[in-house]
Design a protein around this motif. Structure first.
Motif, PDB file in Angstrom:
ATOM      1  N   ILE A  75      58.093  40.096  34.248  1.00 16.39           N
ATOM      2  CA  ILE A  75      56.792  39.954  34.900  1.00 16.39           C
ATOM      3  C   ILE A  75      55.818  40.992  34.337  1.00 16.39           C
ATOM      4  CG2 ILE A  75      55.542  40.041  37.083  1.00 16.39           C
ATOM      5  CD1 ILE A  75      58.076  39.176  38.493  1.00 16.39           C
ATOM      6  N   ARG A  76      54.705  40.501  33.812  1.00 20.00           N
ATOM      7  CA  ARG A  76      53.639  41.381  33.348  1.00 20.00           C
ATOM      8  C   ARG A  76      52.551  41.414  34.404  1.00 20.00           C
ATOM      9  NH1 ARG A  76      49.193  40.093  28.683  1.00 20.00           N
ATOM     10  NH2 ARG A  76      48.055  42.066  28.812  1.00 20.00           N
ATOM     11  N   ILE A  77      52.193  42.622  34.842  1.00 21.42           N
ATOM     12  CA  ILE A  77      51.191  42.803  35.889  1.00 21.42           C
ATOM     13  C   ILE A  77      49.885  43.249  35.254  1.00 21.42           C
ATOM     14  CG2 ILE A  77      50.620  44.042  38.017  1.00 21.42           C
ATOM     15  CD1 ILE A  77      53.646  44.587  38.334  1.00 21.42           C
ATOM     16  N   TYR A  78      48.800  42.581  35.596  1.00 23.08           N
ATOM     17  CA  TYR A  78      47.511  43.046  35.087  1.00 23.08           C
ATOM     18  C   TYR A  78      46.376  42.690  36.058  1.00 23.08           C
ATOM     19  CZ  TYR A  78      47.332  38.231  33.184  1.00 23.08           C
ATOM     20  OH  TYR A  78      47.374  36.859  33.014  1.00 23.08           O
ATOM     21  N   PRO A  79      45.561  43.721  36.345  1.00 26.25           N
ATOM     22  CA  PRO A  79      45.735  45.126  35.963  1.00 26.25           C
ATOM     23  C   PRO A  79      46.765  45.820  36.860  1.00 26.25           C
ATOM     24  CG  PRO A  79      43.749  44.899  37.275  1.00 26.25           C
ATOM     25  CD  PRO A  79      44.288  43.507  37.081  1.00 26.25           C
ATOM     26  N   LYS A  80      47.310  46.934  36.393  1.00 27.98           N
ATOM     27  CA  LYS A  80      48.293  47.663  37.179  1.00 27.98           C
ATOM     28  C   LYS A  80      47.642  48.654  38.143  1.00 27.98           C
ATOM     29  CE  LYS A  80      52.156  47.374  33.925  1.00 27.98           C
ATOM     30  NZ  LYS A  80      53.157  48.136  33.143  1.00 27.98           N
ATOM     31  N   SER A  81      46.360  48.889  37.970  1.00 25.90           N
ATOM     32  CA  SER A  81      45.620  49.771  38.862  1.00 25.90           C
ATOM     33  C   SER A  81      44.236  49.167  39.082  1.00 25.90           C
ATOM     34  CB  SER A  81      45.507  51.178  38.259  1.00 25.90           C
ATOM     35  OG  SER A  81      44.746  52.023  39.104  1.00 25.90           O
ATOM     36  N   ILE A  82      43.810  49.097  40.347  1.00 21.89           N
ATOM     37  CA  ILE A  82      42.513  48.522  40.659  1.00 21.89           C
ATOM     38  C   ILE A  82      41.758  49.444  41.616  1.00 21.89           C
ATOM     39  CG2 ILE A  82      43.158  46.110  40.272  1.00 21.89           C
ATOM     40  CD1 ILE A  82      43.630  45.824  43.270  1.00 21.89           C
ATOM     41  N   THR A  83      40.443  49.432  41.491  1.00 19.20           N
ATOM     42  CA  THR A  83      39.572  50.108  42.443  1.00 19.20           C
ATOM     43  C   THR A  83      38.800  49.039  43.197  1.00 19.20           C
ATOM     44  OG1 THR A  83      39.361  52.075  41.042  1.00 19.20           O
ATOM     45  CG2 THR A  83      37.701  51.754  42.751  1.00 19.20           C
ATOM     46  N   ILE A  84      38.847  49.097  44.524  1.00 24.06           N
ATOM     47  CA  ILE A  84      38.235  48.072  45.361  1.00 24.06           C
ATOM     48  C   ILE A  84      37.117  48.699  46.182  1.00 24.06           C
ATOM     49  CG2 ILE A  84      38.698  46.188  46.961  1.00 24.06           C
ATOM     50  CD1 ILE A  84      41.660  46.550  46.433  1.00 24.06           C
ATOM     51  N   LYS A  85      35.976  48.052  46.181  1.00 21.17           N
ATOM     52  CA  LYS A  85      34.841  48.510  46.963  1.00 21.17           C
ATOM     53  C   LYS A  85      35.134  48.374  48.452  1.00 21.17           C
ATOM     54  CE  LYS A  85      31.413  47.207  43.462  1.00 21.17           C
ATOM     55  NZ  LYS A  85      30.216  46.370  43.180  1.00 21.17           N
ATOM     56  N   PRO A  86      34.388  49.112  49.303  1.00 23.68           N
ATOM     57  CA  PRO A  86      34.598  49.000  50.753  1.00 23.68           C
ATOM     58  C   PRO A  86      34.499  47.548  51.228  1.00 23.68           C
ATOM     59  CG  PRO A  86      33.134  50.828  50.261  1.00 23.68           C
ATOM     60  CD  PRO A  86      33.350  50.103  48.968  1.00 23.68           C
ATOM     61  N   ASN A  87      35.511  47.109  51.985  1.00 27.17           N
ATOM     62  CA  ASN A  87      35.582  45.745  52.531  1.00 27.17           C
ATOM     63  C   ASN A  87      35.506  44.676  51.440  1.00 27.17           C
ATOM     64  OD1 ASN A  87      35.627  46.543  55.379  1.00 27.17           O
ATOM     65  ND2 ASN A  87      33.517  47.212  55.014  1.00 27.17           N
ATOM     66  N   GLY A  88      35.891  45.060  50.233  1.00 30.99           N
ATOM     67  CA  GLY A  88      35.886  44.123  49.116  1.00 30.99           C
ATOM     68  C   GLY A  88      37.283  43.662  48.752  1.00 30.99           C
ATOM     69  N   SER A  89      37.366  42.775  47.768  1.00 37.04           N
ATOM     70  CA  SER A  89      38.654  42.224  47.326  1.00 37.04           C
ATOM     71  C   SER A  89      38.685  42.147  45.802  1.00 37.04           C
ATOM     72  CB  SER A  89      38.877  40.826  47.913  1.00 37.04           C
ATOM     73  OG  SER A  89      38.912  40.859  49.322  1.00 37.04           O
ATOM     74  N   ARG A  90      39.896  42.253  45.248  1.00 41.42           N
ATOM     75  CA  ARG A  90      40.110  42.051  43.820  1.00 41.42           C
ATOM     76  C   ARG A  90      41.431  41.322  43.622  1.00 41.42           C
ATOM     77  NH1 ARG A  90      39.100  46.693  39.552  1.00 41.42           N
ATOM     78  NH2 ARG A  90      39.712  44.891  38.298  1.00 41.42           N
ATOM     79  N   SER A  91      41.520  40.574  42.555  1.00 43.17           N
ATOM     80  CA  SER A  91      42.737  39.815  42.286  1.00 43.17           C
ATOM     81  C   SER A  91      43.612  40.546  41.274  1.00 43.17           C
ATOM     82  CB  SER A  91      42.400  38.420  41.763  1.00 43.17           C
ATOM     83  OG  SER A  91      41.737  38.507  40.512  1.00 43.17           O
ATOM     84  N   VAL A  92      44.915  40.333  41.426  1.00 43.88           N
ATOM     85  CA  VAL A  92      45.912  40.859  40.484  1.00 43.88           C
ATOM     86  C   VAL A  92      46.737  39.677  40.005  1.00 43.88           C
ATOM     87  CG1 VAL A  92      47.854  42.426  40.176  1.00 43.88           C
ATOM     88  CG2 VAL A  92      45.991  43.047  41.733  1.00 43.88           C
ATOM     89  N   ARG A  93      46.982  39.615  38.700  1.00 45.06           N
ATOM     90  CA  ARG A  93      47.742  38.506  38.140  1.00 45.06           C
ATOM     91  C   ARG A  93      49.138  38.959  37.718  1.00 45.06           C
ATOM     92  NH1 ARG A  93      43.530  34.891  34.485  1.00 45.06           N
ATOM     93  NH2 ARG A  93      42.111  34.344  36.199  1.00 45.06           N
ATOM     94  N   PHE A  94      50.074  38.048  37.883  1.00 50.03           N
ATOM     95  CA  PHE A  94      51.475  38.296  37.536  1.00 50.03           C
ATOM     96  C   PHE A  94      51.911  37.193  36.568  1.00 50.03           C
ATOM     97  CE2 PHE A  94      50.520  40.106  41.586  1.00 50.03           C
ATOM     98  CZ  PHE A  94      51.175  41.323  41.611  1.00 50.03           C
ATOM     99  N   ALA A  95      52.043  37.541  35.309  1.00 50.10           N
ATOM    100  CA  ALA A  95      52.442  36.575  34.282  1.00 50.10           C
ATOM    101  C   ALA A  95      53.955  36.627  34.125  1.00 50.10           C
ATOM    102  CB  ALA A  95      51.757  36.889  32.956  1.00 50.10           C
ATOM    103  N   VAL A  96      54.613  35.529  34.447  1.00 50.93           N
ATOM    104  CA  VAL A  96      56.070  35.452  34.410  1.00 50.93           C
ATOM    105  C   VAL A  96      56.484  34.749  33.120  1.00 50.93           C
ATOM    106  CG1 VAL A  96      58.156  34.689  35.598  1.00 50.93           C
ATOM    107  CG2 VAL A  96      56.108  35.312  36.923  1.00 50.93           C
TER     108      VAL A  96
END
Length: 257
Positions: A75-96
């Motif tokens: 499993i490749r994780i990208y990105p491995k580190s994220i910064t999220i704004k207050p009350n915000g959301s970000r996606s993380v992908r897992f390539a198998v």
């Protein structure tokens, strides 16, 4: 008065609920089931439930009792580190990455979402006394760490199993926990579902529900535990029929509440 600063990680374990809100982090969906016969990509949305920016690190590690069937390296994780704004959301992908090198069967890894201390962490203070009677102030930085499961299936799933025993346990807060032990063989864990009938004092049915109990390890014997909610008030007994998600009957039991 002495002051000690400690970091406290509130850990939330999750398995295939639609979403979970654990302290400061929201996750949806909470895990995935993937094919290992081909390449697949899965996406998880991470939400910051606070009024401050947050950094979250994502990693994988071997799950307990699945150390011999870990697929973290696939499993490749990208990105491995994220910064999220207050009350915000970000996606993380897992390539198998699909592979031909593994025997047929079910595999697992644990995904870890870990909040990293920022400029203004949430702090809880408590004063305690040490052995000499001196007051000590302890400051806890409340951070969140969410654990969830990623399962992979190579080839065809083959599993057999049988209920060994089952019991009800209540904790000091009155929570009702259903415990079940199973024997198992084959190349996968048992994905156990329980059909539950609630019975009154005369053994008359007053309610019914289907409950996903969980997925066992690939060990020869395995234990699962699940908290029961929404129990009809007049219930005195429960009649449980256990089955695997593919329909294999595992056994039944009638228990007192």
């Amino acid at each position: 008065m002495k002051i000690f600063n400690k970091i406290f990680y509130g850990v939330m374990f999750s398995l295939f609920f639609t979403n979970v809100f654990a302290f400061n982090i929201g996750i949806a969906p909470t895990g995935f089931y993937t094919s290992l016969d081909k390449n697949e990509t899965h996406e998880i949305m991470v939400t910051n439930n606070t009024s401050e920016s947050m950094r979250v690190e994502i990693s994988s590690e071997a799950a307990s009792e699945w150390e011999n069937y870990n697929i973290g390296e696939l499993i490749r994780i990208y990105p491995k580190s994220i910064t999220i704004k207050p009350n915000g959301s970000r996606s993380v992908r897992f390539a198998v990455r699909g592979t031909k090198d593994l025997p047929d069967g079910e595999y697992k890894t644990k995904l870890v979402f870990k909040e990293v201390s920022g400029k203004k962490p949430q702090v809880m203070s408590q004063t305690v006394q040490n052995e000499s009677g001196e007051d000590v102030a302890v400051n806890f930085e409340l951070l969140t760490e969410v654990h969830m499961a990623a399962y992979g299936l190579k080839g065809k799933r083959e599993v057999k199993g049988q209920l060994i025993n089952s019991e009800i346990k209540k904790d000091k807060n009155g929570n009702v926990n259903l415990i079940a032990n199973f024997s198992r063989s084959g190349n996968s864990g048992l994905a156990v579902v329980a059909d539950i009938e609630y019975l009154d004092i005369n053994k008359k049915r007053v309610g019914k529900q289907e409950v996903k109990i969980g997925i066992t390890s690939r060990n020869a014997t395995a234990k699962l535990e699940r908290n029961l909610v929404e129990i009809p008030p007049s219930s005195k007994f429960i009649r449980i029929s256990y089955k695997d998600k593919d329909g294999l009957k595992l056994g039944s039991k009638e228990l007192s509440l």
